[in-house]
Design a protein around this motif. Structure first.
Motif, PDB file in Angstrom:
ATOM      1  N   GLN A 193       0.835  -1.215   0.000  1.00 12.92           N
ATOM      2  CA  GLN A 193       0.000   0.000   0.000  1.00 12.92           C
ATOM      3  C   GLN A 193       0.858   1.248   0.000  1.00 12.92           C
ATOM      4  O   GLN A 193       0.634   2.186  -0.740  1.00 12.92           O
ATOM      5  CB  GLN A 193      -0.841   0.048   1.272  1.00 12.92           C
ATOM      6  N   ARG A 194       1.855   1.225   0.882  1.00 15.61           N
ATOM      7  CA  ARG A 194       2.689   2.414   1.049  1.00 15.61           C
ATOM      8  C   ARG A 194       3.436   2.732  -0.252  1.00 15.61           C
ATOM      9  O   ARG A 194       3.567   3.878  -0.649  1.00 15.61           O
ATOM     10  CB  ARG A 194       3.670   2.161   2.194  1.00 15.61           C
ATOM     11  N   THR A 195       3.914   1.690  -0.908  1.00 10.31           N
ATOM     12  CA  THR A 195       4.663   1.887  -2.143  1.00 10.31           C
ATOM     13  C   THR A 195       3.760   2.435  -3.242  1.00 10.31           C
ATOM     14  O   THR A 195       4.112   3.386  -3.935  1.00 10.31           O
ATOM     15  CB  THR A 195       5.291   0.554  -2.578  1.00 10.31           C
ATOM     16  N   SER A 196       2.565   1.860  -3.373  1.00 14.38           N
ATOM     17  CA  SER A 196       1.707   2.324  -4.469  1.00 14.38           C
ATOM     18  C   SER A 196       1.138   3.705  -4.163  1.00 14.38           C
ATOM     19  O   SER A 196       0.934   4.508  -5.067  1.00 14.38           O
ATOM     20  CB  SER A 196       0.601   1.316  -4.760  1.00 14.38           C
ATOM     21  N   ARG A 197       0.940   4.021  -2.883  1.00 14.49           N
ATOM     22  CA  ARG A 197       0.392   5.333  -2.521  1.00 14.49           C
ATOM     23  C   ARG A 197       1.334   6.454  -2.950  1.00 14.49           C
ATOM     24  O   ARG A 197       0.921   7.491  -3.426  1.00 14.49           O
ATOM     25  CB  ARG A 197       0.185   5.368  -1.005  1.00 14.49           C
ATOM     26  N   GLY A 198       2.638   6.221  -2.752  1.00 11.37           N
ATOM     27  CA  GLY A 198       3.613   7.265  -3.099  1.00 11.37           C
ATOM     28  C   GLY A 198       3.740   7.483  -4.595  1.00 11.37           C
ATOM     29  O   GLY A 198       4.235   8.519  -5.027  1.00 11.37           O
ATOM     30  N   MET A 199       3.313   6.508  -5.391  1.00  8.00           N
ATOM     31  CA  MET A 199       3.554   6.612  -6.838  1.00  8.00           C
ATOM     32  C   MET A 199       2.252   6.579  -7.639  1.00  8.00           C
ATOM     33  O   MET A 199       2.230   6.145  -8.780  1.00  8.00           O
ATOM     34  CB  MET A 199       4.460   5.468  -7.283  1.00  8.00           C
ATOM     35  N   MET A 200       1.190   7.045  -7.024  1.00 10.45           N
ATOM     36  CA  MET A 200      -0.112   7.013  -7.712  1.00 10.45           C
ATOM     37  C   MET A 200      -0.159   7.961  -8.890  1.00 10.45           C
ATOM     38  O   MET A 200       0.609   8.911  -8.962  1.00 10.45           O
ATOM     39  CB  MET A 200      -1.201   7.450  -6.731  1.00 10.45           C
ATOM     40  N   ILE A 201      -1.103   7.695  -9.770  1.00 10.64           N
ATOM     41  CA  ILE A 201      -1.257   8.610 -10.896  1.00 10.64           C
ATOM     42  C   ILE A 201      -2.597   9.341 -10.788  1.00 10.64           C
ATOM     43  O   ILE A 201      -3.535   8.868 -10.145  1.00 10.64           O
ATOM     44  CB  ILE A 201      -1.142   7.884 -12.262  1.00 10.64           C
ATOM     45  N   PHE A 202      -2.653  10.503 -11.406  1.00  5.20           N
ATOM     46  CA  PHE A 202      -3.862  11.301 -11.423  1.00  5.20           C
ATOM     47  C   PHE A 202      -5.006  10.477 -12.040  1.00  5.20           C
ATOM     48  O   PHE A 202      -4.734   9.719 -12.981  1.00  5.20           O
ATOM     49  CB  PHE A 202      -3.591  12.562 -12.272  1.00  5.20           C
ATOM     50  N   PRO A 203      -6.258  10.518 -11.596  1.00  5.31           N
ATOM     51  CA  PRO A 203      -6.841  11.412 -10.600  1.00  5.31           C
ATOM     52  C   PRO A 203      -6.787  10.876  -9.166  1.00  5.31           C
ATOM     53  O   PRO A 203      -7.241  11.532  -8.243  1.00  5.31           O
ATOM     54  CB  PRO A 203      -8.297  11.521 -11.049  1.00  5.31           C
ATOM     55  N   TRP A 204      -6.219   9.640  -8.982  1.00  8.12           N
ATOM     56  CA  TRP A 204      -6.230   9.048  -7.636  1.00  8.12           C
ATOM     57  C   TRP A 204      -5.438   9.891  -6.650  1.00  8.12           C
ATOM     58  O   TRP A 204      -5.682   9.849  -5.446  1.00  8.12           O
ATOM     59  CB  TRP A 204      -5.675   7.615  -7.673  1.00  8.12           C
ATOM     60  N   THR A 205      -4.503  10.673  -7.171  1.00  7.20           N
ATOM     61  CA  THR A 205      -3.690  11.509  -6.268  1.00  7.20           C
ATOM     62  C   THR A 205      -4.559  12.488  -5.475  1.00  7.20           C
ATOM     63  O   THR A 205      -4.231  12.829  -4.350  1.00  7.20           O
ATOM     64  CB  THR A 205      -2.640  12.304  -7.063  1.00  7.20           C
ATOM     65  N   ILE A 206      -5.671  12.917  -6.080  1.00  9.61           N
ATOM     66  CA  ILE A 206      -6.553  13.881  -5.379  1.00  9.61           C
ATOM     67  C   ILE A 206      -7.059  13.238  -4.089  1.00  9.61           C
ATOM     68  O   ILE A 206      -6.974  13.819  -3.011  1.00  9.61           O
ATOM     69  CB  ILE A 206      -7.747  14.287  -6.279  1.00  9.61           C
ATOM     70  N   PHE A 207      -7.570  12.010  -4.224  1.00  4.98           N
ATOM     71  CA  PHE A 207      -8.101  11.309  -3.037  1.00  4.98           C
ATOM     72  C   PHE A 207      -6.981  11.007  -2.037  1.00  4.98           C
ATOM     73  O   PHE A 207      -7.136  11.141  -0.845  1.00  4.98           O
ATOM     74  CB  PHE A 207      -8.798  10.011  -3.467  1.00  4.98           C
ATOM     75  N   ARG A 208      -5.841  10.603  -2.604  1.00  6.30           N
ATOM     76  CA  ARG A 208      -4.714  10.299  -1.724  1.00  6.30           C
ATOM     77  C   ARG A 208      -4.331  11.540  -0.910  1.00  6.30           C
ATOM     78  O   ARG A 208      -4.147  11.461   0.307  1.00  6.30           O
ATOM     79  CB  ARG A 208      -3.512   9.855  -2.558  1.00  6.30           C
ATOM     80  N   ASN A 209      -4.233  12.672  -1.589  1.00 10.20           N
ATOM     81  CA  ASN A 209      -3.778  13.880  -0.897  1.00 10.20           C
ATOM     82  C   ASN A 209      -4.754  14.304   0.195  1.00 10.20           C
ATOM     83  O   ASN A 209      -4.341  14.722   1.271  1.00 10.20           O
ATOM     84  CB  ASN A 209      -3.547  15.011  -1.892  1.00 10.20           C
ATOM     85  N   ILE A 210      -6.040  14.148  -0.089  1.00 14.26           N
ATOM     86  CA  ILE A 210      -7.037  14.492   0.948  1.00 14.26           C
ATOM     87  C   ILE A 210      -6.859  13.550   2.132  1.00 14.26           C
ATOM     88  O   ILE A 210      -6.821  13.953   3.281  1.00 14.26           O
ATOM     89  CB  ILE A 210      -8.483  14.373   0.394  1.00 14.26           C
ATOM     90  N   LYS A 211      -6.675  12.264   1.793  1.00 10.10           N
ATOM     91  CA  LYS A 211      -6.557  11.263   2.859  1.00 10.10           C
ATOM     92  C   LYS A 211      -5.318  11.518   3.721  1.00 10.10           C
ATOM     93  O   LYS A 211      -5.384  11.483   4.948  1.00 10.10           O
ATOM     94  CB  LYS A 211      -6.485   9.865   2.250  1.00 10.10           C
TER      95      LYS A 211
END
Ligand SMILES: Cc1cc2nc3c(=O)[nH]c(=O)nc-3n(C[C@H](O)[C@H](O)[C@H](O)COP(=O)(O)OP(=O)(O)OC[C@H]3O[C@@H](n4cnc5c(N)ncnc54)[C@H](O)[C@@H]3O)c2cc1C
Length: 383
Positions: free
Chosen positions: A358-376
């Motif tokens: 999870q940690r690895t994929s979270r750091g390297m996500m692609i848009f638009p998932w980054t929006i949700f990640r950043n809020i989280k």
């Protein structure tokens, strides 16, 4: 701090009461897990041999965070002071996006005693506790001999053991004695390529904080270690798996040119050609032991280096196994105890395994998932 203990050691069932010959253990591999097991066995007065296939040390790898159960294991092995002396206490950490904007900043709470050390520091601290590592030796064959295991070594000699421990890392060959019929890469039970690569360098300059810069399919991390900084570049770039040493430095500059953080650009201007390179792979075999052949460390659970957990699991695996050997080593039901221990330990390793993915994929996500990640991550107390 969590106390790591699988069993209560009953002093009346001391394994040390047994005749010498019954207790001998072979440790295959003198990495973090194998050395830790040797240190624990030595403390318990249990005879062992430890073999290492490299004929001289060539310790690769960058920074490691010693935390959680790893701190406890390090403390009981008597190497925590050395880690503290040569490492850096984990302090302020900042996560940036590729535009140089801070996504999250956190300070560890006061009870966090985690330290960041270089791999060779940890390795040397463990090695200083034992003196009998047999270098340039590996196991060429293992077979059953009555109740014991007969091992033929790469130099043609042989010896018999009560237990053989595969501490031979991500490319373990001991694992094949246990899982030969179970390995099925599509089911994630053997070595699985994550599709990512890791490059790293050590700078003779110390940045004061931990920094991670996250971008699409790539991330860069700075870890201050004593008077140096270890920089890791981590990316999903399957087409680069075969690139040569020279090409790697060039590719890395190209891949990270999208990141505008000044520290990253400063490093990119001075990339050495001999940069550390590794494929990121996961191991997760279903079974950890077959009779009296068992696994510890990366041989049974390698994770993404970004989790900062592999070495900690390896040290704690060794401590737990040593306790089982100490208490039940000569009991008729030793193998049952070993299986139970492995099942329990596998659950803990699986938890770390999922966290690391999870940690690895979270750091390297692609848009638009980054929006949700950043809020989280903004709303989370801790990364
Ligand atoms: C760049 C990087 C950063 C990392 N950062 C962290 C971190 O911050 N925190 C953390 O907890 N973990 C971290 N890890 C993971 C950690 O390094 C591993 O989980 C840990 O080293 C596993 O220890 P091990 O003893 O199982 O395997 P290893 O340390 O790989 O040791 C295996 C040993 O076995 C030997 N061997 C192999 N085959 C044989 C054979 N047939 N016969 C004899 N010897 C053999 C090898 O030569 C080696 O010495 C990181 C890993 C990398 C690559």
């Amino acid at each position: 701090m969590k106390t790591f203990s699988y069993i209560d050691i009953n002093k009346d069932t001391f394994y040390t009461h047994l005749p010498m010959e019954d207790k001998k253990i072979l440790i295959i591999g003198a990495g973090i897990s194998g050395l830790s097991l040797a240190v624990n066995l030595k403390k318990m007065d249990i005879p062992y041999r430890i073999i290492e296939k490299q004929s001289k040390w060539n310790i690769k790898g960058l920074a490691m965070t010693i935390q959680g159960e790893g701190l406890n294991a390090a403390s009981s092995m008597g190497i925590l002071d050395e880690i503290k002396l040569k490492g850096t206490k984990r302090n302020l950490a900042k996560i940036y996006n590729n535009k140089g904007k801070i996504l999250k900043q956190f300070t560890p709470n006061s009870s966090d005693n985690s330290f960041i050390v270089q791999r060779d520091t940890l390795h040397e601290a463990l090695r200083s506790k034992i003196s009998n590592i047999e270098m340039g030796l590996s196991a060429a064959g293992i077979s059953k001999l009555g109740n014991r295991l007969n091992v033929i070594f790469s130099d043609g000699s042989s010896d018999s053991f009560n237990l053989v421990v595969g501490a031979d890392g991500i490319n373990s060959t001991t694992r094949n004695y246990i899982n030969s019929s179970n390995i099925n890469p599509s089911k994630d039970s053997s070595v699985v390529h994550s599709g990512s690569v890791l490059w790293g360098i050590t700078l003779n300059k110390k940045y004061s904080e931990i920094i991670e810069v996250w971008d699409k399919n790539r991330m860069c991390a700075f870890y201050p270690v004593q008077n140096k900084t270890v920089v890791s570049f981590f990316m999903k770039t399957p087409e680069l798996f075969t690139s040569s040493r020279d090409e790697r430095a060039r590719h890395i500059k190209k891949y990270f040119s999208t990141i505008s953080h000044p520290f990253v650009q400063e490093v990119l201007d001075n990339i050495p050609k001999d940069i550390f390179f590794d494929h990121v792979r996961y191991t997760r075999p279903d079974k950890w032991n077959m009779d009296k052949i068992t696994l510890i460390g990366d041989a049974c659970h390698s994770l993404s280096p970004l989790s900062g957990l592999g070495a900690n699991l390896a040290m704690a695996d060794a401590e737990g196994l040593a306790q089982i050997i100490y208490t039940y080593g000569n009991n008729a039901n030793f193998t049952d105890k070993l299986v139970k221990y492995n099942i329990k330990r596998k659950k803990e390793a699986d938890f770390a395994f999922n966290l690391s993915k999870q940690r690895t994929s979270r750091g390297m996500m692609i848009f638009p998932w980054t929006i949700f990640r950043n809020i989280k991550i903004k709303n989370s107390a801790k990364i």
